[in-house]
Design a protein around this motif. Sequence first.
Motif, PDB file in Angstrom:
ATOM      1  N   MET A 157     -15.982 -46.084 -20.310  1.00 16.96           N
ATOM      2  CA  MET A 157     -16.201 -45.503 -18.996  1.00 16.96           C
ATOM      3  C   MET A 157     -15.125 -45.960 -18.028  1.00 16.96           C
ATOM      4  O   MET A 157     -14.711 -47.126 -18.043  1.00 16.96           O
ATOM      5  N   SER A 158     -14.691 -45.045 -17.181  1.00 15.68           N
ATOM      6  CA  SER A 158     -13.713 -45.387 -16.150  1.00 15.68           C
ATOM      7  C   SER A 158     -14.393 -46.235 -15.079  1.00 15.68           C
ATOM      8  O   SER A 158     -15.626 -46.222 -14.952  1.00 15.68           O
ATOM      9  N   PRO A 159     -13.631 -46.977 -14.282  1.00 24.68           N
ATOM     10  CA  PRO A 159     -14.235 -47.767 -13.197  1.00 24.68           C
ATOM     11  C   PRO A 159     -15.086 -46.913 -12.262  1.00 24.68           C
ATOM     12  O   PRO A 159     -16.131 -47.356 -11.783  1.00 24.68           O
ATOM     13  N   LYS A 160     -14.643 -45.680 -12.006  1.00 23.33           N
ATOM     14  CA  LYS A 160     -15.414 -44.777 -11.138  1.00 23.33           C
ATOM     15  C   LYS A 160     -16.789 -44.493 -11.724  1.00 23.33           C
ATOM     16  O   LYS A 160     -17.809 -44.537 -11.017  1.00 23.33           O
ATOM     17  N   VAL A 161     -16.836 -44.232 -13.028  1.00 21.31           N
ATOM     18  CA  VAL A 161     -18.109 -43.926 -13.678  1.00 21.31           C
ATOM     19  C   VAL A 161     -18.993 -45.167 -13.759  1.00 21.31           C
ATOM     20  O   VAL A 161     -20.211 -45.090 -13.570  1.00 21.31           O
ATOM     21  N   VAL A 162     -18.392 -46.321 -14.023  1.00 25.10           N
ATOM     22  CA  VAL A 162     -19.156 -47.576 -14.064  1.00 25.10           C
ATOM     23  C   VAL A 162     -19.863 -47.811 -12.729  1.00 25.10           C
ATOM     24  O   VAL A 162     -21.045 -48.173 -12.684  1.00 25.10           O
ATOM     25  N   GLU A 163     -19.144 -47.555 -11.626  1.00 24.82           N
ATOM     26  CA  GLU A 163     -19.729 -47.764 -10.310  1.00 24.82           C
ATOM     27  C   GLU A 163     -20.831 -46.740 -10.025  1.00 24.82           C
ATOM     28  O   GLU A 163     -21.889 -47.085  -9.489  1.00 24.82           O
ATOM     29  N   LEU A 164     -20.589 -45.484 -10.374  1.00 19.11           N
ATOM     30  CA  LEU A 164     -21.607 -44.460 -10.173  1.00 19.11           C
ATOM     31  C   LEU A 164     -22.856 -44.758 -11.008  1.00 19.11           C
ATOM     32  O   LEU A 164     -23.982 -44.585 -10.540  1.00 19.11           O
ATOM     33  N   LYS A 165     -22.655 -45.216 -12.221  1.00 18.50           N
ATOM     34  CA  LYS A 165     -23.781 -45.546 -13.093  1.00 18.50           C
ATOM     35  C   LYS A 165     -24.583 -46.708 -12.516  1.00 18.50           C
ATOM     36  O   LYS A 165     -25.820 -46.708 -12.551  1.00 18.50           O
ATOM     37  N   LEU A 196     -24.006 -40.678 -16.977  1.00 24.21           N
ATOM     38  CA  LEU A 196     -24.778 -40.505 -15.750  1.00 24.21           C
ATOM     39  C   LEU A 196     -25.934 -39.541 -15.985  1.00 24.21           C
ATOM     40  O   LEU A 196     -27.063 -39.779 -15.542  1.00 24.21           O
ATOM     41  N   CYS A 197     -25.654 -38.456 -16.688  1.00 23.42           N
ATOM     42  CA  CYS A 197     -26.702 -37.486 -17.021  1.00 23.42           C
ATOM     43  C   CYS A 197     -27.763 -38.135 -17.901  1.00 23.42           C
ATOM     44  O   CYS A 197     -28.958 -37.844 -17.765  1.00 23.42           O
ATOM     45  N   VAL A 220     -28.737 -41.250 -17.802  1.00 24.92           N
ATOM     46  CA  VAL A 220     -29.597 -42.051 -16.926  1.00 24.92           C
ATOM     47  C   VAL A 220     -30.609 -41.153 -16.225  1.00 24.92           C
ATOM     48  O   VAL A 220     -31.811 -41.454 -16.166  1.00 24.92           O
ATOM     49  N   MET A 221     -30.154 -40.019 -15.707  1.00 23.36           N
ATOM     50  CA  MET A 221     -31.060 -39.100 -15.018  1.00 23.36           C
ATOM     51  C   MET A 221     -32.124 -38.547 -15.966  1.00 23.36           C
ATOM     52  O   MET A 221     -33.258 -38.274 -15.562  1.00 23.36           O
ATOM     53  N   GLY A 222     -31.761 -38.378 -17.235  1.00 26.23           N
ATOM     54  CA  GLY A 222     -32.692 -37.829 -18.204  1.00 26.23           C
ATOM     55  C   GLY A 222     -33.850 -38.740 -18.546  1.00 26.23           C
ATOM     56  O   GLY A 222     -34.813 -38.304 -19.187  1.00 26.23           O
ATOM     57  N   ARG A 223     -33.808 -39.968 -18.108  1.00 28.44           N
ATOM     58  CA  ARG A 223     -34.888 -40.914 -18.397  1.00 28.44           C
ATOM     59  C   ARG A 223     -36.182 -40.546 -17.671  1.00 28.44           C
ATOM     60  O   ARG A 223     -37.254 -41.058 -18.008  1.00 28.44           O
ATOM     61  N   SER A 224     -36.106 -39.680 -16.669  1.00 29.95           N
ATOM     62  CA  SER A 224     -37.295 -39.305 -15.896  1.00 29.95           C
ATOM     63  C   SER A 224     -37.253 -37.817 -15.566  1.00 29.95           C
ATOM     64  O   SER A 224     -36.210 -37.289 -15.172  1.00 29.95           O
ATOM     65  N   HIS A 225     -38.400 -37.147 -15.685  1.00 30.03           N
ATOM     66  CA  HIS A 225     -38.480 -35.745 -15.289  1.00 30.03           C
ATOM     67  C   HIS A 225     -38.229 -35.552 -13.803  1.00 30.03           C
ATOM     68  O   HIS A 225     -37.799 -34.484 -13.367  1.00 30.03           O
ATOM     69  N   LEU A 226     -38.523 -36.569 -13.017  1.00 32.63           N
ATOM     70  CA  LEU A 226     -38.347 -36.474 -11.574  1.00 32.63           C
ATOM     71  C   LEU A 226     -36.882 -36.475 -11.164  1.00 32.63           C
ATOM     72  O   LEU A 226     -36.508 -35.834 -10.171  1.00 32.63           O
ATOM     73  N   ALA A 227     -36.044 -37.159 -11.910  1.00 31.42           N
ATOM     74  CA  ALA A 227     -34.702 -37.486 -11.441  1.00 31.42           C
ATOM     75  C   ALA A 227     -33.741 -36.305 -11.265  1.00 31.42           C
ATOM     76  O   ALA A 227     -33.079 -36.208 -10.222  1.00 31.42           O
ATOM     77  N   PRO A 228     -33.568 -35.416 -12.249  1.00 30.56           N
ATOM     78  CA  PRO A 228     -32.474 -34.440 -12.128  1.00 30.56           C
ATOM     79  C   PRO A 228     -32.477 -33.636 -10.832  1.00 30.56           C
ATOM     80  O   PRO A 228     -31.427 -33.480 -10.191  1.00 30.56           O
ATOM     81  N   GLU A 229     -33.629 -33.114 -10.411  1.00 36.02           N
ATOM     82  CA  GLU A 229     -33.651 -32.315  -9.189  1.00 36.02           C
ATOM     83  C   GLU A 229     -33.363 -33.162  -7.957  1.00 36.02           C
ATOM     84  O   GLU A 229     -32.750 -32.690  -6.992  1.00 36.02           O
ATOM     85  N   CYS A 231     -28.716 -32.147 -23.843  1.00 40.13           N
ATOM     86  CA  CYS A 231     -28.619 -33.207 -24.852  1.00 40.13           C
ATOM     87  C   CYS A 231     -28.390 -34.569 -24.214  1.00 40.13           C
ATOM     88  O   CYS A 231     -28.974 -35.574 -24.651  1.00 40.13           O
ATOM     89  N   MET A 232     -27.555 -34.618 -23.194  1.00 33.69           N
ATOM     90  CA  MET A 232     -27.330 -35.882 -22.485  1.00 33.69           C
ATOM     91  C   MET A 232     -28.634 -36.415 -21.917  1.00 33.69           C
ATOM     92  O   MET A 232     -28.960 -37.609 -22.057  1.00 33.69           O
ATOM     93  N   ARG A 233     -29.399 -35.526 -21.274  1.00 30.36           N
ATOM     94  CA  ARG A 233     -30.670 -35.958 -20.688  1.00 30.36           C
ATOM     95  C   ARG A 233     -31.653 -36.398 -21.767  1.00 30.36           C
ATOM     96  O   ARG A 233     -32.397 -37.379 -21.579  1.00 30.36           O
ATOM     97  N   LEU A 234     -31.674 -35.696 -22.893  1.00 29.93           N
ATOM     98  CA  LEU A 234     -32.613 -36.053 -23.964  1.00 29.93           C
ATOM     99  C   LEU A 234     -32.305 -37.423 -24.545  1.00 29.93           C
ATOM    100  O   LEU A 234     -33.222 -38.138 -24.966  1.00 29.93           O
ATOM    101  N   ILE A 235     -31.056 -37.795 -24.592  1.00 30.97           N
ATOM    102  CA  ILE A 235     -30.713 -39.139 -25.082  1.00 30.97           C
ATOM    103  C   ILE A 235     -31.309 -40.187 -24.146  1.00 30.97           C
ATOM    104  O   ILE A 235     -31.870 -41.201 -24.589  1.00 30.97           O
ATOM    105  N   GLY A 236     -31.227 -39.933 -22.856  1.00 31.76           N
ATOM    106  CA  GLY A 236     -31.863 -40.846 -21.903  1.00 31.76           C
ATOM    107  C   GLY A 236     -33.373 -40.892 -22.079  1.00 31.76           C
ATOM    108  O   GLY A 236     -33.985 -41.962 -22.008  1.00 31.76           O
ATOM    109  N   LEU A 237     -33.977 -39.736 -22.323  1.00 29.53           N
ATOM    110  CA  LEU A 237     -35.425 -39.682 -22.541  1.00 29.53           C
ATOM    111  C   LEU A 237     -35.816 -40.421 -23.813  1.00 29.53           C
ATOM    112  O   LEU A 237     -36.834 -41.123 -23.853  1.00 29.53           O
ATOM    113  N   ALA A 238     -34.998 -40.305 -24.850  1.00 26.36           N
ATOM    114  CA  ALA A 238     -35.271 -41.021 -26.100  1.00 26.36           C
ATOM    115  C   ALA A 238     -35.145 -42.528 -25.901  1.00 26.36           C
ATOM    116  O   ALA A 238     -35.954 -43.308 -26.434  1.00 26.36           O
ATOM    117  N   GLU A 239     -34.149 -42.949 -25.132  1.00 27.44           N
ATOM    118  CA  GLU A 239     -33.997 -44.386 -24.834  1.00 27.44           C
ATOM    119  C   GLU A 239     -35.222 -44.916 -24.097  1.00 27.44           C
ATOM    120  O   GLU A 239     -35.749 -45.977 -24.427  1.00 27.44           O
TER     121      GLU A 239
END
Length: 403
Positions: free
Chosen positions: A5-13, A81-82, A84-93, A264-272
């Motif tokens: 991950m780039s420094p920008k993405v690390v900070e956003l995450k 980042l996606c 992380v958002m996928g870990r919760s149904h509430l998050a993406p919107e 798929c990105m969100r589902l990986i977060g949901l699986a985690e």
Amino acid sequence: MLYPMSPKVVELKRKLEGFMDRHIYPNEERFYREAEELGPWKVYPVVEELKPLARAEGLWNLFLPDSHHGAGLTNLEYAPLCEVMGRSHLAPEVFNCSAPDTGNMEVLERYGTEKDKERWLKPLLAGEIRSCFAMTEPAVASSDATNIESSIVRDGDHYVINGRKWYTTNATDPRCKICIFMGKTDPDNPDRHKQQSMILVPMDTPGIEVKRPLPVFGFYGVPDRASEVVFTNVRVPKENMLLGEGRGFEIAQGRLGPGRIHHCMRLIGLAERTLEKMCRRVRSRVAFGKPVSEQTVTQERIAEARIMIEQARLLTLNAAYAMDTVGNKVAKAEIAMIKVAVPNMACQIIDWAIQAHGGGGTSNDFGLTQAYATARLLRLADGPDEVHRNQIARLELKKYSNA
């Protein structure tokens, strides 16, 4: 790490995870309660309360690449980042990164006129309105999109639209103001992939009837607001046609590639998140004289779950890298592979977690039934497993066409 991950993405995450801890996880119970009590025809207050907070922290429109409207991230940068958002149904919107708005915004960004962008893209980017995408139809096998029967007929300076659509996500949402509609403008064209077009249809146009919400495994509004919509002699200006007649498939491929990988990105977060729930549960329960976590069947499932998640993540990152470097069309095999692998992976891990939770796993108390509904529907949404497997096989066999 293969894809650092780039420094920008690390900070956003880091910021995103902090926001999830402070605002998303503590409000999940309220979100599910509002969805159940208010139903799919209403706005959920918790979502509207959290959106300004996310925007204030710069966690807004992160999905939109190569644009001054978003964070300007590549698919590869957006992936963690996606997730992380996928870990919760509430998050993406809450972060204005939910389907189908993300795909519709990308379509408007790429193919909309300046007038379209001002009228529809601008309020969508601001999270002020929502949108829907009308493609699937109940009367035909929509896994083959050339089967679509809805009509878009030119009449002077207008097009007249007729058709019955279902699984049109968001249509019951009172904030849904614009629909991207796919139908046939040239049903007799010998090239079946040039019969279809896409057109913008304001949802307040006469002739549109949102017939009913469609439950997903009994859930209305969560994980999405699937709906059945009837279009009867709906008239819209000819300027609402996107890109031109007969180019619906071209737009669809540009739209569905990012949509599929985001799922798929969100589902990986949901699986985690599910694996985390499973581990906590089995460490806290005792059966037959020892913790469930010490039962070898449990340990085997946990180990397999970790392996499957890592495999799926690497496959998804590889697809994101391919999309960024060679484009969506060239990366179609990589996209198809993750669209098969990731939902199946998530379904299996969620099933194991339900088993580990015992009878409680089948209730709504642990979020596992909601998670399973999401994972299972994604084996159908944006193309069923069978279609993607066929495509992968054809591409593989093509390598040996001269053998």
